[in-house]
Design an enzyme around this catalytic site. Structure first.
Site, PDB file in Angstrom:
ATOM      1  N   SER A 156       2.859  11.239 -18.317  1.00 19.93           N
ATOM      2  CA  SER A 156       1.927  10.363 -19.007  1.00 19.93           C
ATOM      3  C   SER A 156       0.641  11.126 -19.292  1.00 19.93           C
ATOM      4  O   SER A 156       0.102  11.809 -18.435  1.00 19.93           O
ATOM      5  CB  SER A 156       1.620   9.153 -18.134  1.00 19.93           C
ATOM      6  OG  SER A 156       0.422   8.581 -18.579  1.00 19.93           O
ATOM      7  N   LYS A 157       0.177  10.986 -20.554  1.00 19.55           N
ATOM      8  CA  LYS A 157      -1.077  11.634 -20.943  1.00 19.55           C
ATOM      9  C   LYS A 157      -2.230  11.166 -20.076  1.00 19.55           C
ATOM     10  O   LYS A 157      -3.247  11.807 -19.950  1.00 19.55           O
ATOM     11  CB  LYS A 157      -1.435  11.259 -22.378  1.00 19.55           C
ATOM     12  CG  LYS A 157      -0.570  11.886 -23.405  1.00 19.55           C
ATOM     13  CD  LYS A 157      -1.024  11.430 -24.770  1.00 19.55           C
ATOM     14  CE  LYS A 157       0.061  11.749 -25.760  1.00 19.55           C
ATOM     15  NZ  LYS A 157      -0.025  11.079 -27.007  1.00 19.55           N
ATOM     16  N   ARG A 158      -2.069   9.972 -19.545  1.00 22.89           N
ATOM     17  CA  ARG A 158      -3.183   9.381 -18.796  1.00 22.89           C
ATOM     18  C   ARG A 158      -3.260   9.913 -17.365  1.00 22.89           C
ATOM     19  O   ARG A 158      -4.174   9.596 -16.631  1.00 22.89           O
ATOM     20  CB  ARG A 158      -3.047   7.850 -18.752  1.00 22.89           C
ATOM     21  CG  ARG A 158      -2.833   7.234 -20.089  1.00 22.89           C
ATOM     22  CD  ARG A 158      -4.158   6.841 -20.755  1.00 22.89           C
ATOM     23  NE  ARG A 158      -3.959   6.659 -22.174  1.00 22.89           N
ATOM     24  CZ  ARG A 158      -4.511   7.405 -23.111  1.00 22.89           C
ATOM     25  NH1 ARG A 158      -5.316   8.391 -22.804  1.00 22.89           N
ATOM     26  NH2 ARG A 158      -4.278   7.185 -24.388  1.00 22.89           N
TER      27      ARG A 158
END
Ligand code: GLU
Length: 472
Positions: A251-253
Site C-alpha cells: 500500500s502506498k500509504r
C-alpha cells in the site's frame, strides 16, 4: 537524444514503488547520456499539495536523482508543473474538437453512474457506450438549457491496438472492450491526466516512457491521443509491481516503504538505490552489492524482468550494512554525524567523532548508533547485568582501576599494555575477562572490539565506567 521523465503527482510521499520508477528512468538516461526530467502532475488540485511537492523533490535529491530539467531548475520545455500549463492543454483540446477527433459530450454524471450500475448488475466490465457522440442538435440544446456542462471526450476510432513494450514485448488491446470514448477535459474545464500526460510527453520531446504497470492499460489511449494530435508516440516500458514480503500488494500509504522512513532509519541513499534497482533488474551475474557509480554505468532495460518482485526489509538492512562498510572511516563518520545531529543535540561531539568508525562494521542502519552510543551518557544500563554483579568481575574492575592509575599516557600500545598488566593481576581469561570489561565500558554484550574503543576513550572516562561497574 534520449529524454525520459519522472512524473509524480504530489499527493503523498515518495515510496518504494514510485522511487523505483524514478531510479530506473534516471539510470536509463545516465547510461545513455540522455536527459532526465522531473514533471509535477498536479492537475488534481484537491489532492495535490505544495508540501508534498517540496518533500518529493527533497527525497529525490537525497537519493541522488538530480534532474536536468524541472520546475525549480527550469529548462527549454517548461513550465514543468502541469498546473501552469493549462492553456497549452486547452489549445490541444480545441485542436482535437476542430478536427472532429473529440466532441463535447452532454451525458450527465448520473447517466454514467447508471451505466456503471448496470454493468455491475450484468457482471460486465464498464465501458462508456459513446452515446453522447450521437446526440442530435436538439438533444444537445435541451441539455444545455438544463444547465448541463459538457465534458470533452476523445473518439476511439481504432480500438484494436498492439504495442511493443520495452519490458513486456508485444501487448494487444481491444479498447472497445475496455473503455469507449474517454474524457480528456472535465466538465469544470480542467484537463484529465490522459490529455496532460500526452501533451507534455510530446512537447517535452520525451523519447521513452518508463512507468508502473498500473499505467499499462492507459498506454493504448495515450498512443491514439498522441497520434491524433499529430505526434509520434514515445516508446513505452511498464515496470511490474512490487509486492510486500508475503506477496501482498504494497500500500502506498504504508509509512515503512516511504523514502522519508528510509531516511529516518539511517539508510544510505546509495544502498536504497542498490536495493531498489534489484527489485526487477539484475546485473546479469549474482552480484548484489553494487556501488552507485557502477550502477550508473550498468543499468540496462533489457535486463528488467516482467515478473513482479517482493520487498524484503531484511535484505535492505543487509545491503545497507554492506554499503556502510564500503565507506571510508571519514565518510562513515561524516554521514553518521549528520544523521545523529539531525536526531538530537550532541553533547560530546569530539568523542563521538573519534569513536564512530569503530561501529562501522557492526551496524546495519545508522538508527542503531543512537542506542550503541548510549554508554557515552552517564545513565546507560547494562545488558545482562549478572556478568557485572559477581565477585570475579568486581575483582576485575578493581584491578583494572589500579592498572589505569599506574598508566599515564594513552599511546598506540595503550590497550595492549592495559590488558597485559590486568592479566598479571587477575585470573579471569577469555570470555570471563572480556565480557565483563565490554559490559562495563559499553553496556552491551555485542559490538565493536574493545581494542577499537578503549584507545579512543580518555583515561578519566574509562575510570568512571569501571567505577560505575564496580558499584553496580
Ligand atoms: N502522474 C502519474 C502517476 O503518478 C504518472 C504518469 C506517467 O508516468 O505517465 O502515477
Amino acid at each position: 537524444m534520449i529524454r525520459v521523465r519522472f512524473a509524480p503527482s504530489p499527493t503523498g510521499y515518495l515510496h518504494l514503488g514510485n522511487i523505483r520508477t524514478a531510479l530506473f528512468n534516471y539510470l536509463f538516461a545516465k547510461r545513455q547520456g540522455g536527459k532526465y526530467i522531473l514533471r509535477i502532475e498536479d492537475t488534481d488540485r484537491d489532492r495535490s499539495g505544495l508540501e508534498y511537492e517540496q518533500a518529493l523533490m527533497d527525497d529525490l535529491r537525497w537519493m541522488g536523482l538530480e534532474w536536468d530539467e524541472g520546475p525549480d531548475v527550469g529548462g527549454p520545455f517548461g513550465p514543468y508543473r502541469q498546473s501552469e500549463r493549462l492553456q497549452i492543454y486547452q489549445a490541444c483540446v480545441d485542436q482535437l474538437l476542430a478536427e472532429g477527433k473529440a466532441y463535447e459530450c452532454y451525458v450527465t454524471p448520473e447517466e454514467v453512474e447508471e451505466m456503471k450500475h448496470l454493468a455491475k448488475v450484468e457482471k460486465r466490465t464498464l465501458h462508456f457506450d459513446n452515446r453522447g457522440r450521437y446526440f442530435t442538435k436538439e438533444e444537445i440544446e435541451r441539455r444545455k438549457c438544463r444547465g448541463i456542462r459538457p465534458t470533452v471526450r476523445f473518439k476511439i476510432e481504432k480500438p484494436l491496438l498492439k504495442i511493443h513494450d520495452l519490458i513486456r514485448g508485444e501487448v494487444a488491446f481491444n479498447l472497445d472492450d475496455m473503455v469507449g470514448d474517454f474524457i480528456i477535459r472535465r466538465a469544470d474545464g480542467t484537463p484529465t491526466f490522459h490529455l496532460a500526460v500526452c501533451v507534455d510527453d510530446a512537447l517535452m520531446q520525451i523519447t521513452h516512457v518508463i512507468r508502473g504497470e498500473d499505467h499499462l492499460s492507459n498506454t493504448p489511449k495515450h498512443i491514439l491521443l498522441l497520434e491524433a494530435l499529430g505526434y509520434q508516440p514515445p516508446q513505452y516500458g511498464h515496470l511490474s509491481l512490487v509486492h510486500g514480503p508475503g506477496g501482498e500488494p504494497l500500500s502506498k500509504r504504508l509509512d515503512s516503504i516511504s523514502v522519508r522512513f528510509f531516511r529516518q532509519k539511517g539508510y544510505l541513499p546509495h544502498a536504497v538505490a542498490n536495493y531498489i534497482a534489484l527489485l526487477g533488474w539484475s546485473p546479469g551475474d549474482d552480484r548484489e552489492v553494487i556501488p552507485w557509480e557502477e550502477l550508473k554505468g550498468m543499468f540496462d532495460l533489457a535486463r528488467v524482468s516482467k515478473s513482479s518482485s517482493c520487498y524484503d526489509p531484511q535484505k535492505l538492512d543487509w545491503l545497507n550494512g554492506e554499503h556502510l562498510r564500503l565507506l571510508s572511516d571519514k565518510e562513515f563518520s561524516d554521514f553518521a554525524m549528520k544523521y545523529l545531529k539531525s536526531k538530537e543535540k550532541m553533547e560530546d561531539e569530539e568523542m563521538v567523532l573519534k569513536i564512530l568508525p569503530a561501529f562501522k562494521d557492526n551496524i546495519e542502519r545508522l538508527e542503531q548508533l543512537a542506542e550503541r552510543l548510549q554508554f557515552l551518557k552517564e545513565d546507560f544500563s547494562y545488558e545482562e547485568a549478572a556478568w557485572i554483579r559477581n565477585d570475579e568481575s568486581r575483582e576485575l574492575f578493581g584491578q583494572a582501576i589500579s592498572v589505569l592509575d599506574e598508566m599515564q599516557v594513552v599511546g598506540n600500545d595503550f590497550y595492549q599494555n592495559f590488558l597485559d598488566q590486568l592479566k598479571k593481576r587477575v585470573k579471569a581469561r577469555g570470555k570471563n575477562l572480556m565480557l565483563p570489561l565490554r559490559l562495563a565500558v559499553t553496556g552491551k554484550v555485542h559490538g565493536p572490539e574493545l581494542k577499537r574503543i578503549i584507545p579512543v576513550l580518555v583515561i578519566e572516562f574509562l575510570r568512571k565506567r569501571l567505577r560505575r561497574a564496580l558499584h553496580a
